[in-house]
Design an enzyme around this catalytic site. Structure first.
Site, PDB file in Angstrom:
ATOM      1  N   LYS A   1       0.832  -1.204   0.000  1.00 37.99           N
ATOM      2  CA  LYS A   1       0.000   0.000   0.000  1.00 37.99           C
ATOM      3  C   LYS A   1       0.869   1.257   0.000  1.00 37.99           C
ATOM      4  O   LYS A   1       0.621   2.200  -0.760  1.00 37.99           O
ATOM      5  CB  LYS A   1      -0.915  -0.011   1.224  1.00 37.99           C
ATOM      6  CG  LYS A   1      -2.003  -1.068   1.166  1.00 37.99           C
ATOM      7  CD  LYS A   1      -2.825  -1.074   2.455  1.00 37.99           C
ATOM      8  CE  LYS A   1      -3.925  -2.107   2.409  1.00 37.99           C
ATOM      9  NZ  LYS A   1      -4.743  -2.112   3.651  1.00 37.99           N
TER      10      LYS A   1
ATOM     11  N   SER B   1      -0.466   0.632   6.116  1.00 37.08           N
ATOM     12  CA  SER B   1      -0.715  -0.297   7.215  1.00 37.08           C
ATOM     13  C   SER B   1      -1.752  -1.330   6.797  1.00 37.08           C
ATOM     14  O   SER B   1      -2.611  -1.061   5.956  1.00 37.08           O
ATOM     15  CB  SER B   1      -1.201   0.457   8.458  1.00 37.08           C
ATOM     16  OG  SER B   1      -1.314  -0.417   9.569  1.00 37.08           O
ATOM     17  N   ASP B   2      -1.649  -2.515   7.390  1.00 35.63           N
ATOM     18  CA  ASP B   2      -2.655  -3.540   7.146  1.00 35.63           C
ATOM     19  C   ASP B   2      -2.738  -4.457   8.362  1.00 35.63           C
ATOM     20  O   ASP B   2      -1.750  -4.618   9.098  1.00 35.63           O
ATOM     21  CB  ASP B   2      -2.325  -4.376   5.903  1.00 35.63           C
ATOM     22  CG  ASP B   2      -3.543  -5.126   5.398  1.00 35.63           C
ATOM     23  OD1 ASP B   2      -4.348  -4.516   4.672  1.00 35.63           O
ATOM     24  OD2 ASP B   2      -3.710  -6.307   5.749  1.00 35.63           O
ATOM     25  N   GLN B   3      -3.916  -5.017   8.561  1.00 38.21           N
ATOM     26  CA  GLN B   3      -4.128  -5.895   9.716  1.00 38.21           C
ATOM     27  C   GLN B   3      -4.700  -7.233   9.260  1.00 38.21           C
ATOM     28  O   GLN B   3      -5.594  -7.279   8.413  1.00 38.21           O
ATOM     29  CB  GLN B   3      -5.077  -5.241  10.715  1.00 38.21           C
ATOM     30  CG  GLN B   3      -5.260  -6.024  12.006  1.00 38.21           C
ATOM     31  CD  GLN B   3      -6.156  -5.285  12.987  1.00 38.21           C
ATOM     32  OE1 GLN B   3      -7.367  -5.343  12.894  1.00 38.21           O
ATOM     33  NE2 GLN B   3      -5.530  -4.557  13.910  1.00 38.21           N
TER      34      GLN B   3
ATOM     35  N   GLY C   1       0.742  -4.714  10.396  1.00 36.00           N
ATOM     36  CA  GLY C   1       1.981  -4.280   9.777  1.00 36.00           C
ATOM     37  C   GLY C   1       1.901  -2.817   9.426  1.00 36.00           C
ATOM     38  O   GLY C   1       0.846  -2.323   9.014  1.00 36.00           O
TER      39      GLY C   1
END
Length: 200
Positions: A60, A76-78, A113
Site C-alpha cells: 500500500k 498499514s494492514d491488519q 503491519g
C-alpha cells in the site's frame, strides 16, 4: 488536519481510506493527507498471517509512494489469525457472524503491519505489532446483536475494539494497544522521527 509537524519536512500521506487510522494520526497532531491504494489483498499460498500483514502494508505504501515520490508515506494492514486460520475482512454480515462464532472463547492474534517510505530512507521501513485478544464465550444471540449494531464487514476478524467490539472481549495483551485499531502509533512515531518528523 492539525499542523504540528515542521514546515521543512516532506508532506505526509496515509495510504489508507480508513477513518480509524486517520483518527489515530490526528490523535498525535500529525498534518497529513490520505490516498486510497487499490491493491490485491489476497494471501499467497502458505503465506503466514504476520508476513501477509507486512507485505500488504508495504504494498500500500509503495503504490502511493510511486505516485508521490516527494512524500513520506505510511501504509498499514491488519490480519487476524487463530488456530491456523487467517481471518480477513468478512465482506458480509453472515460471514462476520461465522467469524465471530469461530473466535468465541479463543485467543486471536491480530497482526498489524506498518510501513513508512520516505525520501530520507534508502529502503522501506516495516514494523509488525501483534495484539493477542481473547474473546468471551459468545452466544449466537450476542453475535447477531453485535453484527446488527456495528458494521464490521470491512474489518479483519469482524471486531472493532474502538466501538462495541470491546464488549465481546475478555482480555487484550499488547505492547501498543493502538495497533488493534489498525495503526501502531508507538512504531509510527519512531519511524517518522527517523524520517525527520518531530513529534510532539
Amino acid at each position: 488536519m492539525s499542523a504540528t509537524t515542521q514546515v521543512d519536512t516532506p508532506p505526509i500521506i496515509l495510504a489508507s481510506s480508513s477513518v480509524f487510522r486517520a483518527g489515530l494520526l490526528e490523535q498525535i497532531g500529525l498534518a497529513f493527507t490520505t490516498a486510497s491504494p487499490d491493491i490485491d489483498e489476497s494471501a499467497r499460498d502458505d503465506e503466514p498471517a504476520d508476513a501477509l500483514a507486512c507485505r500488504l502494508a508495504e504494498g500500500k505504501a509503495a503504490k502511493i509512494a510511486r505516485e508521490h515520490p516527494e512524500a513520506i508515506v505510511i501504509g498499514s494492514d491488519q490480519v487476524a489469525h487463530v488456530n491456523g486460520r487467517i481471518l480477513g475482512k468478512p465482506g458480509t454480515p453472515a460471514k462476520a457472524r461465522e467469524q465471530l462464532a469461530f473466535q468465541s472463547g479463543r485467543t486471536v492474534a491480530f497482526h498489524t503491519g506498518v510501513c513508512v517510505i520516505a525520501p530520507a530512507f534508502d529502503t522501506p521501513r516495516v514494523h509488525l505489532e501483534t495484539v493477542h485478544t481473547t474473546f468471551r464465550h459468545l452466544s449466537d444471540i450476542e453475535i447477531a446483536r453485535y453484527v446488527a449494531a456495528e458494521d464490521v464487514t470491512a474489518t479483519a476478524g469482524s471486531m472493532k475494539s474502538e466501538g462495541l467490539g470491546i464488549t465481546l472481549v475478555e482480555a487484550i495483551e499488547s505492547a501498543d494497544p493502538s495497533a488493534l485499531v489498525g495503526l501502531p502509533l508507538i512504531a509510527v512515531r519512531r519511524l517518522l522521527a527517523e524520517a525527520g518528523v518531530a513529534l510532539p
